[in-house]
Design a protein around this motif. Structure first.
Motif, PDB file in Angstrom:
ATOM      1  N   LYS A 104       0.508  -0.773   0.241  1.00 37.98           N
ATOM      2  CA  LYS A 104      -0.336   0.180  -0.355  1.00 37.98           C
ATOM      3  C   LYS A 104       0.904   1.260   0.199  1.00 37.98           C
ATOM      4  O   LYS A 104       2.122   1.104   0.587  1.00 37.98           O
ATOM      5  CB  LYS A 104      -1.348   0.005   1.168  1.00 37.98           C
ATOM      6  CG  LYS A 104      -2.140  -1.167   1.694  1.00 37.98           C
ATOM      7  CD  LYS A 104      -3.086  -1.071   2.711  1.00 37.98           C
ATOM      8  CE  LYS A 104      -3.570  -2.393   2.583  1.00 37.98           C
ATOM      9  NZ  LYS A 104      -4.458  -2.439   4.238  1.00 37.98           N
ATOM     10  N   PRO A 105       0.744   2.637  -0.536  1.00 37.95           N
ATOM     11  CA  PRO A 105       1.325   3.109  -0.517  1.00 37.95           C
ATOM     12  C   PRO A 105       1.463   4.364   1.014  1.00 37.95           C
ATOM     13  O   PRO A 105       0.504   3.787   1.283  1.00 37.95           O
ATOM     14  CB  PRO A 105       0.288   4.771  -1.302  1.00 37.95           C
ATOM     15  CG  PRO A 105      -0.785   3.994  -1.772  1.00 37.95           C
ATOM     16  CD  PRO A 105      -0.981   2.525  -1.110  1.00 37.95           C
ATOM     17  N   ILE A 106       2.357   5.392   1.545  1.00 37.17           N
ATOM     18  CA  ILE A 106       2.349   5.750   2.587  1.00 37.17           C
ATOM     19  C   ILE A 106       1.961   6.706   2.480  1.00 37.17           C
ATOM     20  O   ILE A 106       1.765   7.801   1.591  1.00 37.17           O
ATOM     21  CB  ILE A 106       3.812   5.723   2.576  1.00 37.17           C
ATOM     22  CG1 ILE A 106       4.565   4.319   2.670  1.00 37.17           C
ATOM     23  CG2 ILE A 106       4.014   6.243   3.970  1.00 37.17           C
ATOM     24  CD1 ILE A 106       6.555   4.715   3.070  1.00 37.17           C
ATOM     25  N   MET A 107       0.867   6.888   3.809  1.00 38.70           N
ATOM     26  CA  MET A 107      -0.295   7.228   4.145  1.00 38.70           C
ATOM     27  C   MET A 107       0.568   8.111   5.258  1.00 38.70           C
ATOM     28  O   MET A 107       0.498   8.180   6.502  1.00 38.70           O
ATOM     29  CB  MET A 107      -1.687   6.416   4.324  1.00 38.70           C
ATOM     30  CG  MET A 107      -2.414   5.741   3.322  1.00 38.70           C
ATOM     31  SD  MET A 107      -2.584   6.660   1.545  1.00 38.70           S
ATOM     32  CE  MET A 107      -4.341   7.295   2.033  1.00 38.70           C
ATOM     33  N   ASP A 108      -0.807   9.676   4.751  1.00 40.06           N
ATOM     34  CA  ASP A 108      -1.042  10.290   6.312  1.00 40.06           C
ATOM     35  C   ASP A 108       0.746  10.829   6.924  1.00 40.06           C
ATOM     36  O   ASP A 108       0.600  10.930   8.431  1.00 40.06           O
ATOM     37  CB  ASP A 108      -1.486  10.394   7.328  1.00 40.06           C
ATOM     38  CG  ASP A 108      -2.545  11.429   8.793  1.00 40.06           C
ATOM     39  OD1 ASP A 108      -2.623  12.314   8.151  1.00 40.06           O
ATOM     40  OD2 ASP A 108      -2.893  10.657   9.232  1.00 40.06           O
ATOM     41  N   THR A 109       1.330  11.606   5.920  1.00 36.51           N
ATOM     42  CA  THR A 109       2.580  11.902   5.987  1.00 36.51           C
ATOM     43  C   THR A 109       2.592  13.525   6.450  1.00 36.51           C
ATOM     44  O   THR A 109       1.899  13.624   6.572  1.00 36.51           O
ATOM     45  CB  THR A 109       3.624  12.021   4.859  1.00 36.51           C
ATOM     46  OG1 THR A 109       3.314  12.500   3.800  1.00 36.51           O
ATOM     47  CG2 THR A 109       3.374   9.839   4.919  1.00 36.51           C
ATOM     48  N   LEU A 110       4.047  13.719   7.600  1.00 32.04           N
ATOM     49  CA  LEU A 110       3.676  15.488   8.178  1.00 32.04           C
ATOM     50  C   LEU A 110       5.047  15.398   7.937  1.00 32.04           C
ATOM     51  O   LEU A 110       5.977  14.843   8.533  1.00 32.04           O
ATOM     52  CB  LEU A 110       3.077  14.983   9.221  1.00 32.04           C
ATOM     53  CG  LEU A 110       3.379  17.183  10.393  1.00 32.04           C
ATOM     54  CD1 LEU A 110       2.704  17.565   9.042  1.00 32.04           C
ATOM     55  CD2 LEU A 110       3.001  16.350  11.352  1.00 32.04           C
ATOM     56  N   GLY A 155      -0.368   2.622   6.207  1.00 34.00           N
ATOM     57  CA  GLY A 155       0.309   2.186   5.048  1.00 34.00           C
ATOM     58  C   GLY A 155       1.416   1.192   4.667  1.00 34.00           C
ATOM     59  O   GLY A 155       2.517   0.920   3.910  1.00 34.00           O
ATOM     60  N   LEU A 156       2.511   0.839   6.238  1.00 28.72           N
ATOM     61  CA  LEU A 156       3.268  -0.046   6.520  1.00 28.72           C
ATOM     62  C   LEU A 156       3.157  -0.658   7.819  1.00 28.72           C
ATOM     63  O   LEU A 156       1.588  -1.230   7.653  1.00 28.72           O
ATOM     64  CB  LEU A 156       4.034   1.176   7.529  1.00 28.72           C
ATOM     65  CG  LEU A 156       4.645   1.919   6.898  1.00 28.72           C
ATOM     66  CD1 LEU A 156       5.432   3.083   7.703  1.00 28.72           C
ATOM     67  CD2 LEU A 156       5.206   1.719   5.802  1.00 28.72           C
ATOM     68  N   ASP A 157       3.712  -1.817   8.550  1.00 25.80           N
ATOM     69  CA  ASP A 157       3.739  -2.818   9.641  1.00 25.80           C
ATOM     70  C   ASP A 157       4.611  -3.101  10.355  1.00 25.80           C
ATOM     71  O   ASP A 157       5.491  -2.650   9.836  1.00 25.80           O
ATOM     72  CB  ASP A 157       2.913  -4.645   8.620  1.00 25.80           C
ATOM     73  CG  ASP A 157       2.189  -5.084   9.288  1.00 25.80           C
ATOM     74  OD1 ASP A 157       2.157  -4.583  10.438  1.00 25.80           O
ATOM     75  OD2 ASP A 157       1.763  -6.228   8.834  1.00 25.80           O
TER      76      ASP A 157
END
Length: 434
Positions: free
Chosen positions: A353-359, A415-417
């Motif tokens: 999955k794409p990496i989401m909700d980054t800051l 999107g990570l685990d």
């Protein structure tokens, strides 16, 4: 981005004030004629205010004219100070109103109040720790000047009887004073010039120092006149064209930890999780202090060391550290090194999955390495954690329930685990020499 788990120290300089007598920070004496209180001095009646987590907001030193008052100077950057707080709380309960163990910091109330509410080591301790502490201190650090923490001032029946490091705060030492006995503790030394070599050479040897082959090393036991200075003191002496490293009053384990770290300082430094350390020696009690070994002050006398190495010319700190390791391995008949070993780990991995909700980290985003070090490794509750995501940005993290399952659920949202798997990781190994 480089992350380390070493706690840093701040040098706090106060604003200069006009007065007839000032110290090097520009602070005037609070009582005419008394610029600093030392061992043997009678303590004047000092108002101690701005106390949090205490039944009284302020006290006076005269309140303890017939008792034992122990001032433990600290700040939130002193890991040793924080680690000792559960012990201080416990001792306060044991001795009750015979003593007052009071923590003291120059840092502001808002910062310290937040620290006690959010520090996981203290809040998750059983029972939780909420130390009585002076905040925003001005008066006490004027009378009792210090440059490094922990800094402990012992006042018994209105007189300064000792100034020590934090390791002296034990039930046995408290009982000794309460019984009215004299103490001969090693006193904390603050003013020490680390630029002066261990060895002062005579004129004959000084001529030999001009040789490109000049060099020596000195290994000694605990030195009571020297403070326990953390880290490696590295000096380039351009006058004599020499390079020097020195380590003061450290355990063998801490000495090797610092030297090995300095052999590759540009790499990410993980906390010394138990699974990242292998002490494979016949007598482990010689290397690192544990409470089961008895009084720490007695252990220190037998096991702390001072070390210095001097080489001719300009030698980089990384190379000096490697040379010192080789030298100490020979002298101590051990073998200290980094070694790759297979260990069960918690592994942050990337999914499909794409990496989401980054800051962005500079905007408050949480980097994976920060979670590895601060959230997991430092607690010593879980297997060592590693990052295999290849992601070096920040994540906008939502609060979770504090468990691994809760953290994993939050990581999966991005999107990570977080999985458990065996990995080959770097381990600090100290073994007896073959």
């Amino acid at each position: 981005m480089k992350l380390t788990t070493f706690f840093c120290f701040l040098l706090f300089l106060t604003t200069s004030v006009h007065a007839q007598e000032k110290d090097k920070y520009g602070r005037p004496p609070l009582v005419p004629g008394i610029a600093e209180l030392k061992i043997g001095d009678q303590v004047p009646d000092i108002l101690i205010d701005n106390i949090i987590n205490n039944d009284k907001r302020s006290i006076r030193t005269s309140d303890y004219k017939d008792k034992l008052l122990v001032l433990d100077f600290w700040d939130i950057y002193c890991g040793t100070c924080i680690a000792s707080m559960p012990k201080l709380d416990s001792l306060q309960k044991v001795f009750g109103d015979q003593i007052k163990l009071l923590s003291v910091t120059w840092q502001p109330e808002e910062m310290i109040t937040k620290f006690f509410k959010t520090n996981r080591f203290l809040t998750e301790h059983k029972p939780p720790v909420n130390r009585a502490s002076v905040v925003d201190d001005r008066a006490l650090r004027t009378y009792f000047r210090y440059e490094t923490n922990p800094h402990v001032v012992w006042i018994y029946k209105g007189k300064v009887v000792a100034i020590t490091g934090g390791e002296y705060i034990t039930a046995g030492n408290i009982q000794t004073l309460l019984h009215g006995k004299q103490v001969d503790w090693i006193l904390k030394t603050e003013r020490f010039d680390t630029t002066i070599p261990f060895v002062t050479v005579n004129p004959l040897w000084q001529e030999g120092a001009d040789s490109p082959d000049f060099g020596y090393s000195v290994l000694a036991g605990q030195a009571t006149s020297v403070p326990s200075l953390g880290g490696i003191n590295y000096i380039q002496d351009k006058v004599h064209n020499q390079s020097r490293i020195a380590i003061y009053n450290q355990s063998i384990f801490d000495t090797y930890q610092m030297l090995l770290y300095n052999t590759k300082p540009d790499e990410i430094t993980y906390s010394l999780h138990p699974a990242r350390v292998a002490l494979e020696v016949k007598n482990p009690s010689r290397y690192l202090y544990k409470e089961e070994y008895g009084e720490q002050t007695d252990w220190n006398k037998k096991n702390l060391l001072n070390y210095e190495m001097v080489k001719s010319g300009t030698v980089k700190q990384t190379e000096m550290s490697k040379l010192a390791l080789e030298d100490l391995n020979t002298r101590l008949k051990i073998n200290g090194r980094y070694e790759m070993r297979k260990v069960k780990c918690l592994v942050f991995v990337k999914t499909d999955k794409p990496i989401m909700d980054t800051l962005a980290v500079e905007s408050g985003g949480k980097p994976i390495e920060g979670l590895v070090i601060m959230r997991l490794d430092m607690t010593h509750k879980y297997p060592p954690a590693i990052n295999e995501t290849g992601f070096d940005g920040g994540l906008r993290m939502e609060p979770d329930d504090g468990t691994i399952a809760g953290l994993r659920k939050e990581i999966q949202r991005h999107g990570l685990d977080l999985i458990e798997a065996e990995r080959e990781i770097e381990v600090l190994v100290i073994s007896d020499a073959k």
